[in-house]
Motif scaffolding. Sequence first.
Motif, PDB file in Angstrom:
ATOM      1  N   ILE B  22       0.845  -1.210   0.000  1.00 44.81           N
ATOM      2  CA  ILE B  22       0.000   0.000   0.000  1.00 44.81           C
ATOM      3  C   ILE B  22       0.869   1.245   0.000  1.00 44.81           C
ATOM      4  O   ILE B  22       1.941   1.277   0.617  1.00 44.81           O
ATOM      5  CB  ILE B  22      -0.981  -0.007   1.210  1.00 44.81           C
ATOM      6  CG1 ILE B  22      -1.982   1.150   1.113  1.00 44.81           C
ATOM      7  CG2 ILE B  22      -0.252   0.007   2.546  1.00 44.81           C
ATOM      8  CD1 ILE B  22      -3.180   1.012   2.046  1.00 44.81           C
ATOM      9  N   CYS B  24       0.536   5.362   0.874  1.00 45.02           N
ATOM     10  CA  CYS B  24      -0.299   6.403   1.480  1.00 45.02           C
ATOM     11  C   CYS B  24       0.471   7.711   1.362  1.00 45.02           C
ATOM     12  O   CYS B  24       1.612   7.785   1.815  1.00 45.02           O
ATOM     13  CB  CYS B  24      -0.550   6.144   2.959  1.00 45.02           C
ATOM     14  SG  CYS B  24      -0.933   4.438   3.360  1.00 45.02           S
ATOM     15  N   GLN B  48      -2.585  -1.575  -3.094  1.00 46.85           N
ATOM     16  CA  GLN B  48      -3.510  -0.504  -2.728  1.00 46.85           C
ATOM     17  C   GLN B  48      -2.826   0.857  -2.717  1.00 46.85           C
ATOM     18  O   GLN B  48      -1.609   0.978  -2.555  1.00 46.85           O
ATOM     19  CB  GLN B  48      -4.142  -0.796  -1.369  1.00 46.85           C
ATOM     20  CG  GLN B  48      -5.044  -2.025  -1.416  1.00 46.85           C
ATOM     21  CD  GLN B  48      -6.060  -2.036  -0.280  1.00 46.85           C
ATOM     22  OE1 GLN B  48      -6.662  -1.021   0.052  1.00 46.85           O
ATOM     23  NE2 GLN B  48      -6.264  -3.214   0.298  1.00 46.85           N
ATOM     24  N   ILE B  50      -3.763   5.074  -1.405  1.00 45.81           N
ATOM     25  CA  ILE B  50      -4.736   5.970  -0.779  1.00 45.81           C
ATOM     26  C   ILE B  50      -4.176   7.379  -0.708  1.00 45.81           C
ATOM     27  O   ILE B  50      -3.024   7.589  -0.323  1.00 45.81           O
ATOM     28  CB  ILE B  50      -5.186   5.441   0.608  1.00 45.81           C
ATOM     29  CG1 ILE B  50      -6.189   6.382   1.260  1.00 45.81           C
ATOM     30  CG2 ILE B  50      -4.039   5.165   1.531  1.00 45.81           C
ATOM     31  CD1 ILE B  50      -6.994   5.726   2.356  1.00 45.81           C
ATOM     32  N   ALA B  53      -5.641  13.179   3.451  1.00 43.16           N
ATOM     33  CA  ALA B  53      -6.050  14.586   3.519  1.00 43.16           C
ATOM     34  C   ALA B  53      -4.866  15.520   3.737  1.00 43.16           C
ATOM     35  O   ALA B  53      -4.950  16.713   3.461  1.00 43.16           O
ATOM     36  CB  ALA B  53      -7.066  14.786   4.637  1.00 43.16           C
ATOM     37  N   MET B  61      -1.689   6.647   8.501  1.00 41.82           N
ATOM     38  CA  MET B  61      -2.135   5.518   7.679  1.00 41.82           C
ATOM     39  C   MET B  61      -0.996   4.519   7.517  1.00 41.82           C
ATOM     40  O   MET B  61      -1.190   3.305   7.595  1.00 41.82           O
ATOM     41  CB  MET B  61      -2.598   6.001   6.302  1.00 41.82           C
ATOM     42  CG  MET B  61      -3.914   6.744   6.333  1.00 41.82           C
ATOM     43  SD  MET B  61      -4.293   7.415   4.709  1.00 41.82           S
ATOM     44  CE  MET B  61      -5.937   8.055   5.012  1.00 41.82           C
ATOM     45  N   VAL B  62       0.205   5.048   7.302  1.00 38.97           N
ATOM     46  CA  VAL B  62       1.388   4.197   7.221  1.00 38.97           C
ATOM     47  C   VAL B  62       1.558   3.414   8.523  1.00 38.97           C
ATOM     48  O   VAL B  62       1.810   2.199   8.525  1.00 38.97           O
ATOM     49  CB  VAL B  62       2.654   5.044   6.932  1.00 38.97           C
ATOM     50  CG1 VAL B  62       3.923   4.211   7.088  1.00 38.97           C
ATOM     51  CG2 VAL B  62       2.578   5.661   5.543  1.00 38.97           C
TER      52      VAL B  62
ATOM     53  N   ALA C  73      -7.072   7.715  10.837  1.00 36.84           N
ATOM     54  CA  ALA C  73      -6.167   7.405   9.723  1.00 36.84           C
ATOM     55  C   ALA C  73      -5.624   5.983   9.834  1.00 36.84           C
ATOM     56  O   ALA C  73      -5.625   5.228   8.859  1.00 36.84           O
ATOM     57  CB  ALA C  73      -5.012   8.405   9.702  1.00 36.84           C
ATOM     58  N   SER C  74      -5.178   5.602  11.033  1.00 36.02           N
ATOM     59  CA  SER C  74      -4.538   4.292  11.180  1.00 36.02           C
ATOM     60  C   SER C  74      -5.533   3.149  10.979  1.00 36.02           C
ATOM     61  O   SER C  74      -5.209   2.127  10.378  1.00 36.02           O
ATOM     62  CB  SER C  74      -3.865   4.186  12.549  1.00 36.02           C
ATOM     63  OG  SER C  74      -2.890   5.192  12.697  1.00 36.02           O
ATOM     64  N   THR C  77      -6.223   2.206   7.101  1.00 32.07           N
ATOM     65  CA  THR C  77      -5.394   1.270   6.333  1.00 32.07           C
ATOM     66  C   THR C  77      -5.528  -0.146   6.885  1.00 32.07           C
ATOM     67  O   THR C  77      -5.486  -1.114   6.127  1.00 32.07           O
ATOM     68  CB  THR C  77      -3.915   1.704   6.326  1.00 32.07           C
ATOM     69  OG1 THR C  77      -3.577   2.243   7.597  1.00 32.07           O
ATOM     70  CG2 THR C  77      -3.671   2.750   5.257  1.00 32.07           C
ATOM     71  N   ARG C  80      -8.678  -1.505   5.421  1.00 32.15           N
ATOM     72  CA  ARG C  80      -8.581  -1.730   3.969  1.00 32.15           C
ATOM     73  C   ARG C  80      -7.729  -2.949   3.640  1.00 32.15           C
ATOM     74  O   ARG C  80      -8.017  -3.682   2.695  1.00 32.15           O
ATOM     75  CB  ARG C  80      -7.993  -0.492   3.279  1.00 32.15           C
ATOM     76  CG  ARG C  80      -8.980   0.651   3.205  1.00 32.15           C
ATOM     77  CD  ARG C  80      -8.508   1.667   2.195  1.00 32.15           C
ATOM     78  NE  ARG C  80      -9.371   2.842   2.182  1.00 32.15           N
ATOM     79  CZ  ARG C  80      -9.390   3.720   1.190  1.00 32.15           C
ATOM     80  NH1 ARG C  80      -8.588   3.564   0.145  1.00 32.15           N
ATOM     81  NH2 ARG C  80     -10.180   4.757   1.252  1.00 32.15           N
ATOM     82  N   LEU C  81      -6.671  -3.140   4.431  1.00 31.78           N
ATOM     83  CA  LEU C  81      -5.782  -4.268   4.142  1.00 31.78           C
ATOM     84  C   LEU C  81      -6.296  -5.572   4.754  1.00 31.78           C
ATOM     85  O   LEU C  81      -5.916  -6.653   4.322  1.00 31.78           O
ATOM     86  CB  LEU C  81      -4.368  -3.967   4.661  1.00 31.78           C
ATOM     87  CG  LEU C  81      -3.606  -2.884   3.880  1.00 31.78           C
ATOM     88  CD1 LEU C  81      -2.419  -2.372   4.677  1.00 31.78           C
ATOM     89  CD2 LEU C  81      -3.146  -3.387   2.521  1.00 31.78           C
ATOM     90  N   ASN C 106     -12.235  12.924   8.303  1.00 38.13           N
ATOM     91  CA  ASN C 106     -11.812  12.425   6.986  1.00 38.13           C
ATOM     92  C   ASN C 106     -12.131  10.939   6.818  1.00 38.13           C
ATOM     93  O   ASN C 106     -12.469  10.506   5.713  1.00 38.13           O
ATOM     94  CB  ASN C 106     -10.324  12.697   6.756  1.00 38.13           C
ATOM     95  CG  ASN C 106     -10.091  14.101   6.242  1.00 38.13           C
ATOM     96  OD1 ASN C 106     -10.586  14.463   5.183  1.00 38.13           O
ATOM     97  ND2 ASN C 106      -9.373  14.911   6.989  1.00 38.13           N
ATOM     98  N   ARG C 110     -14.641   9.611   3.945  1.00 43.85           N
ATOM     99  CA  ARG C 110     -14.337   8.566   2.952  1.00 43.85           C
ATOM    100  C   ARG C 110     -15.210   7.331   3.164  1.00 43.85           C
ATOM    101  O   ARG C 110     -15.082   6.369   2.421  1.00 43.85           O
ATOM    102  CB  ARG C 110     -12.853   8.150   3.066  1.00 43.85           C
ATOM    103  CG  ARG C 110     -11.855   9.211   2.662  1.00 43.85           C
ATOM    104  CD  ARG C 110     -10.437   8.616   2.629  1.00 43.85           C
ATOM    105  NE  ARG C 110     -10.071   8.019   3.894  1.00 43.85           N
ATOM    106  CZ  ARG C 110      -9.374   8.638   4.852  1.00 43.85           C
ATOM    107  NH1 ARG C 110      -8.954   9.865   4.667  1.00 43.85           N
ATOM    108  NH2 ARG C 110      -9.110   8.019   5.984  1.00 43.85           N
TER     109      ARG C 110
END
Lengths: 66, 353, 246
Positions: B22, B24, B48, B50, B53, B61-62, C73-74, C77, C80-81, C106, C110
């Motif tokens: 993925i 991000c 994936q 993404i 924002a 996200m990472v 945010a965390s 992912t 999703r994974l 956010n 989404r």
Amino acid sequence: MSKVIVSKDKCKQCGYCVKHCPKQAISFSADFNSSGFKYAVVDDSKCIACGMCYTTCPDGVFEITE
Amino acid sequence: MGDMVKGNIAMGEAAIRAGMHIYCGYPITPSSEVMEYLSWRAQEAGRQFIQAANEGEAMYMVYGAASIGSRVLTASSGLGISLKQEGVTYMAAADYPAVMINVCRYGDGLGSLESGQTDYKRETRGGGNGDYRNIVLSPSTVQEAVDLVYLAFDLSEKYRNIVVILTEGALGQMMEDCDYPPMKEVPYYDWAFDGKYTHGPYPSQMAVDLHAKGIKNNEKRAAITENEQRWEAVGVEDAEYVLFAYGIPGRVVLGIVDELRKKGEKVGIIRPISLWPFPQKAFDSINKNVKGFISVETADSGQMLEDVALYAKKKGFGNVPCYFISSPPGVPKSKFVLENFEAIKAGKVKEVF
Amino acid sequence: MAKGKKVPEKILRQVPFCPGCGHGIIVRLMMECIEELGYNDNVLIGKPVGCASLLDNALAVDTFTGAHGRNGASMTTIKRLKPDMLVVSYQGDGDAYNIGFSETMNAAYRNEKFTVITINNGNFGMTGGQMAWTSMPGQVTATSVNGRNVELSGMPIRVPEMIASSFDTAYVARGSLFTPAEIKKTKSYIKKAMQAQIDGVGHSLVEVLSPCPTNWGLTPLASMERIVNELVPYFPLGEIKNKGGK
């Protein structure tokens, strides 16, 4: 026959169970538990094991047996 | 001979081939093509992508993606990487791997859109709060960028440590030949969260003995320092002056050294490829009678210069003067570097250390 | 007809929340729902920064140590994974609505398919009871010692309503804890929110009005009274949005 088991050392004396017990079966002890709180005591003669105490307790003091 | 590929795109493809699950990120010049490319290529390869924002959100996200053991990439530039630092230090605390590409732009704050090396200090010292270090690798060609991104995922996993690819706008934007390594499909790492509580309460940041963990981290950093120093050296064995330059200035200085040596001048270059760990072992082959070390950087102040001076001292060259050539934003001009070098040789420039 | 009731086995130990704190009840409800839905061995909980940091090592499920407010945010992912995993973000109002406002909104924007449980106790509990965006007008906190002045700091924020009215998410509700009946309703909201995730409908969020006796300077029972008298009129209880299952 259901029964309530009280873990007295978990009790923090918040009073939620005392307030919401429909049979007024719960009161606070005269002595203190290991954390220094007066803990919930269930009067088995009044208790119907409805579980309201379990529901309202933030600290997992009560267990209702099958 | 491979295809002509733009550096940013080549790094994106290298990540796909390294088994990245993925990406991000958030766009910022001059790194945006990494994510523009991956926005379609990741999907095509069954991976994936993404768009977050902002850069900070991208890093959290990472953080999440790493926690379940996926190979995760983010890319940004200068101030965008600054925004990520909270997430970076959380990941360091959790010993999570990830690869982060910094296509560096010049300057403080918003900086400029021109190529630069002004992020050396932040990348090599960690960037966020705490004691951690990121492994930092810096390429000087598109091919090397591809190879280092490919390697970075493995190093990141091996040491459970973030690896930063610190490159410059000029490399991200230029096209060169490159060959791609083979495509890898990598499963999620098995040390990670699987939803089954397989590994118990991990990472438990507040409950752990932080000092004991810190001592263990020192052992990890010592192992990285011992095993992962990378550099290219030319002519240092007989050099009177050794120039230090990495990335794009590294390849400019390689050309200068090559030219000067053809004229018989005793000059050498060390081009660090790993910036942390700094390639201190490179000092072992330097002429003991060297007269000066010169750091050439596209930066206002000598950032790598401080490492050159530190490791010179450690390696027994404590009395050798260390000079700085500050190249303006963009790609260093050979003529400019040469003129400055001549001035240093002529004693017209005072050493910094 | 009495049925046995026991704290879920995935709660390893009592968490040292203050006496009368609502966290203990909400954590138990969350773990009961996870158990009843059959996800004890396929779940990840996002832990925030704040009082719920005390959950460290308390739950025998994978527990992600989130950065301040950033679990929106965390969890994105992670879900999703790992789309088959039940992903639940457990956050305080300071974490989710102040420092993590951007990440929380956010993720909802989404329509990320995970579940958020926010504990709204109207202040920053862990750091000593400072003003939160959820603090009521006139509320005395460590950073509004003369009472919250909404002229300068804005009116209390209603994030569930914002999400429900603005974003295409699956489920939004607000519950409380002041009677056994309210606790049971709150549990049903949490369960429906998780079910919406399991069914792949979309993002779900349940806010729980929760007492903070220590920082409110009230007894636990008086704190519950305050929720009924002062908070519920401003933060209405019930389902705000329910898109239904597939």
